[in-house]
Design a protein around this motif. Structure first.
Motif, mmCIF file in Angstrom:
data_model
loop_
_atom_site.group_PDB
_atom_site.id
_atom_site.type_symbol
_atom_site.label_atom_id
_atom_site.label_comp_id
_atom_site.label_asym_id
_atom_site.label_seq_id
_atom_site.Cartn_x
_atom_site.Cartn_y
_atom_site.Cartn_z
ATOM 1 N N TYR A 1 1.292 -1.244 -0.253
ATOM 2 C CA TYR A 1 0.262 -0.123 -0.244
ATOM 3 C C TYR A 1 0.786 0.876 -0.130
ATOM 4 O O TYR A 1 2.145 1.165 0.455
ATOM 5 C CB TYR A 1 -1.091 0.084 1.016
ATOM 6 C CG TYR A 1 -1.875 -0.646 1.095
ATOM 7 C CD1 TYR A 1 -3.477 -1.020 0.476
ATOM 8 C CD2 TYR A 1 -1.172 -2.265 1.770
ATOM 9 C CE1 TYR A 1 -3.579 -2.657 0.176
ATOM 10 C CE2 TYR A 1 -2.386 -3.436 1.775
ATOM 11 C CZ TYR A 1 -3.647 -3.203 1.269
ATOM 12 O OH TYR A 1 -4.203 -4.284 0.872
ATOM 13 N N ARG A 2 0.810 2.011 -0.214
ATOM 14 C CA ARG A 2 0.761 3.565 -1.078
ATOM 15 C C ARG A 2 0.623 3.632 0.586
ATOM 16 O O ARG A 2 -0.242 3.926 1.395
ATOM 17 C CB ARG A 2 0.401 4.391 -2.273
ATOM 18 C CG ARG A 2 1.387 4.525 -2.922
ATOM 19 C CD ARG A 2 0.448 4.893 -4.321
ATOM 20 N NE ARG A 2 0.990 5.944 -3.805
ATOM 21 C CZ ARG A 2 0.472 7.003 -4.509
ATOM 22 N NH1 ARG A 2 -0.665 6.808 -5.344
ATOM 23 N NH2 ARG A 2 0.764 8.473 -4.598
ATOM 24 N N PRO A 3 1.626 4.970 0.906
ATOM 25 C CA PRO A 3 1.879 5.614 2.405
ATOM 26 C C PRO A 3 0.505 6.582 2.256
ATOM 27 O O PRO A 3 -0.638 6.095 3.302
ATOM 28 C CB PRO A 3 2.580 6.740 2.478
ATOM 29 C CG PRO A 3 4.189 5.886 1.615
ATOM 30 C CD PRO A 3 3.113 5.176 0.492
ATOM 31 N N VAL B 1 -2.823 4.619 2.759
ATOM 32 C CA VAL B 1 -2.373 4.213 4.676
ATOM 33 C C VAL B 1 -3.367 5.272 5.116
ATOM 34 O O VAL B 1 -3.466 5.115 6.083
ATOM 35 C CB VAL B 1 -1.127 3.534 4.525
ATOM 36 C CG1 VAL B 1 -1.636 3.436 6.485
ATOM 37 C CG2 VAL B 1 -0.735 2.387 3.679
ATOM 38 N N PHE B 2 -2.522 6.148 5.291
ATOM 39 C CA PHE B 2 -3.029 7.334 5.686
ATOM 40 C C PHE B 2 -4.518 7.791 5.662
ATOM 41 O O PHE B 2 -4.957 8.116 6.956
ATOM 42 C CB PHE B 2 -1.936 9.096 5.125
ATOM 43 C CG PHE B 2 -1.722 9.753 6.479
ATOM 44 C CD1 PHE B 2 -1.765 10.207 7.610
ATOM 45 C CD2 PHE B 2 -2.517 11.213 5.214
ATOM 46 C CE1 PHE B 2 -2.273 11.435 8.184
ATOM 47 C CE2 PHE B 2 -3.011 12.163 6.503
ATOM 48 C CZ PHE B 2 -2.902 11.929 7.737
#
Ligand SMILES: Nc1ccn([C@@H]2O[C@H](COP(=O)(O)OP(=O)(O)O)[C@@H](O)[C@H]2O)c(=O)n1
Ligand SMILES: [Ca+2]
Length: 469
Positions: free
Chosen positions: A8-10, A13-14
């Protein structure tokens, strides 16, 4: 070409993290922070004792603690003995309220006792201050916040029983009777003593009100008896009592009321015998004789020279209007006045022995007086207050007004606790359930949007061909 990484790209996730936190936070705030008050403190209470001429009534009112303007539901009522009968025994007057007060202490949660206002209002014939002060002493001993015992003025008794702008109030007690209504023809200039002004929900009202002392049902009956015993008769044939009714009464007992002061015959015998003849017509004539219709220094009067503007709007009739008309099956005021008279003619003529058989459980004193009561009500309304065959239909006989027992007690309490709103209310705050729903729906929608955003971000991230550097 290199396969895209499944991680997952950060930023995804954020965003997903924010969504979960938002959901948890909002639901937590909605459910935990705005928890309703514990059951016992969710409501406030108020107690009013109505010390009338024939009995004392206790009313317990209850309303949501957050909304002082939402008052008005009577939750419990109880009847206690009348304190006026304790004139010669003030201590007994205080004790007589004990049972009622203990019940009130049970009905109001104990955590609320200390802040629950307790009032005693005495009306009409209750001008016995020594009894009142004894009662005051006794009421201080209960755990409530006792705010005093006092005698209501006639205008107070009349106007606190009045609740809706378009509806007048008719109250018939034992000692006095009240009539209150808003009339376009009345601004107080003719008769300032009959004016009560109110500011309610941003509107001003000029209320006409009058209390006739000695014209409650019991004192009116005594007045008719006085008319028939003025020369010290030893026997009286009374058309307002049923044929076969016979009772020996003491002169001292009959004349023992300020309403008949100076009327007692000078040297009467001890007793007189009351014999019923059961004649409606005769009873109505007798009742008319206690009203004075001859003098009126205003444009119009009800009786005894009392100003009364033209009747206006609908009326609610309670207390003895309700007790008596309910017993006689006459609470339906769409029945014509002629039919009411026919019913009374027949009822008054019913032999006392038959009536007792038909109503074995009705209190004898009440049963004996419904012929008088019905005839008095009819005469008071038509001859006294000038209701006609037509306007009689505007009267509704009620036990309750808007869910509260009819009477002056609620208005009295709201006035003394400064809870009568003079100005129109702002938009009411959201109720608890509405608040929680709005919070939860907002949280879920917000979370869904954020989760969707996270999903889209992740997909674009996975499907985009990555440049090989
Ligand atoms: N269940 C009842 C209660 C009272 N009454 C009568 O209704 C009249 C008014 O009673 P009340 O207690 O409201 O009068 P006050 O104490 O307010 O003067 C009295 O004449 C009582 O005798 C009745 O006929 N039936
Ligand atoms: Ca009353």
């Amino acid at each position: 070409m290199k396969e895209a990484s499944p991680g997952y790209r950060p930023v995804t996730v954020f965003v997903a993290g924010i969504a979960v936190i938002a959901l948890v936070a909002l639901v937590t705030v909605a459910v935990v922070q705005n928890k309703p008050l514990p059951k016992s403190t969710r409501y406030r209470y108020g107690i009013v004792l109505d010390a009338g001429s024939s009995h004392t009534a206790l009313y317990v009112y209850k309303w949501p603690a957050e909304k002082d303007n939402n008052t008005g539901r009577v939750t419990q009522t109880e009847s206690c003995p009348g304190i006026s009968s304790y004139a010669s025994n003030p201590q007994g007057a205080g004790d007589s309220l004990r049972e009622c007060m203990l019940k009130a202490a049970k009905w109001v949660p104990s955590s609320r006792h200390g802040e629950t206002p307790l009032y005693l209002g005495a009306t009409a014939g209750m001008r016995l201050l020594n009894v009142l002060s004894a009662v005051e002493g006794a009421l201080h001993s209960y755990p409530f916040s006792f705010r005093g015992a006092r005698i209501l003025s006639g205008p107070e008794e009349g106007s606190f029983g009045w609740g809706q702008a378009t509806t007048g109030a008719l109250d018939l007690g034992g000692a006095s009777t009240q009539i209150s209504f808003v009339s376009a023809h009345f601004n107080g200039s003719q008769s300032p003593g009959n004016l009560m002004t109110f500011r309610l929900y941003g509107n001003d009202y000029d209320l006409y009100t009058h209390s006739f002392l000695c014209y409650g049902k019991d004192q009116a009956l005594r007045q008719t008896l006085a008319r028939q015993t003025q020369s010290g008769q030893s026997s009286v044939s009374d058309p307002c009592f049923h044929p076969g009714y016979i009772r020996v009464r003491e002169y001292s007992d009959l004349y023992n009321t300020p309403c008949l002061a100076d009327l007692a015959p000078r040297t009467p015998p001890t007793n007189f015998t009351l014999l019923g003849t059961g004649n409606f017509q005769g009873c109505q004539e007798l009742i008319k004789s206690i009203f004075n219709f001859t003098q009126c220094r205003y444009s119009r009067c009800s009786f005894n020279g009392v100003y009364q503007p033209q009747l206006q709007g609908s009326f609610e009739a309670f207390s003895a209007y309700n007790y008596v008309l309910d017993f006689l099956n006459l609470t339906d005021t769409s029945v014509s006045l002629e039919d009411v008279k026919a019913r009374l003619r027949e009822y008054c003529a019913t032999p006392w022995s038959l009536l007792q058989k038909q109503h074995p459980t009705t209190k004898r004193k009440y049963l004996a007086e419904y012929c008088f009561g019905g005839t008095y009500i009819l005469t008071l309304l038509t001859e006294g207050f000038n209701f006609t065959a037509d306007t009689y239909k505007d009267i509704t006989v009620v036990r309750q007004i808007k869910g509260s027992d009819a009477g002056w007690t609620l208005g009295y309490m709201l006035n003394l606790t400064n809870m009568i709103p003079a100005e129109a209310q702002d938009t009411p705050p959201l109720p608890y359930a509405g608040y929680v729903s709005v919070m939860v729906v907002t949280a879920v929608v917000l979370a869904l949007i954020l989760l969707f955003l996270a999903y889209r971000l992740q997909r674009t991230h996975c499907s985009k061909p990555h440049k090989i550097v």
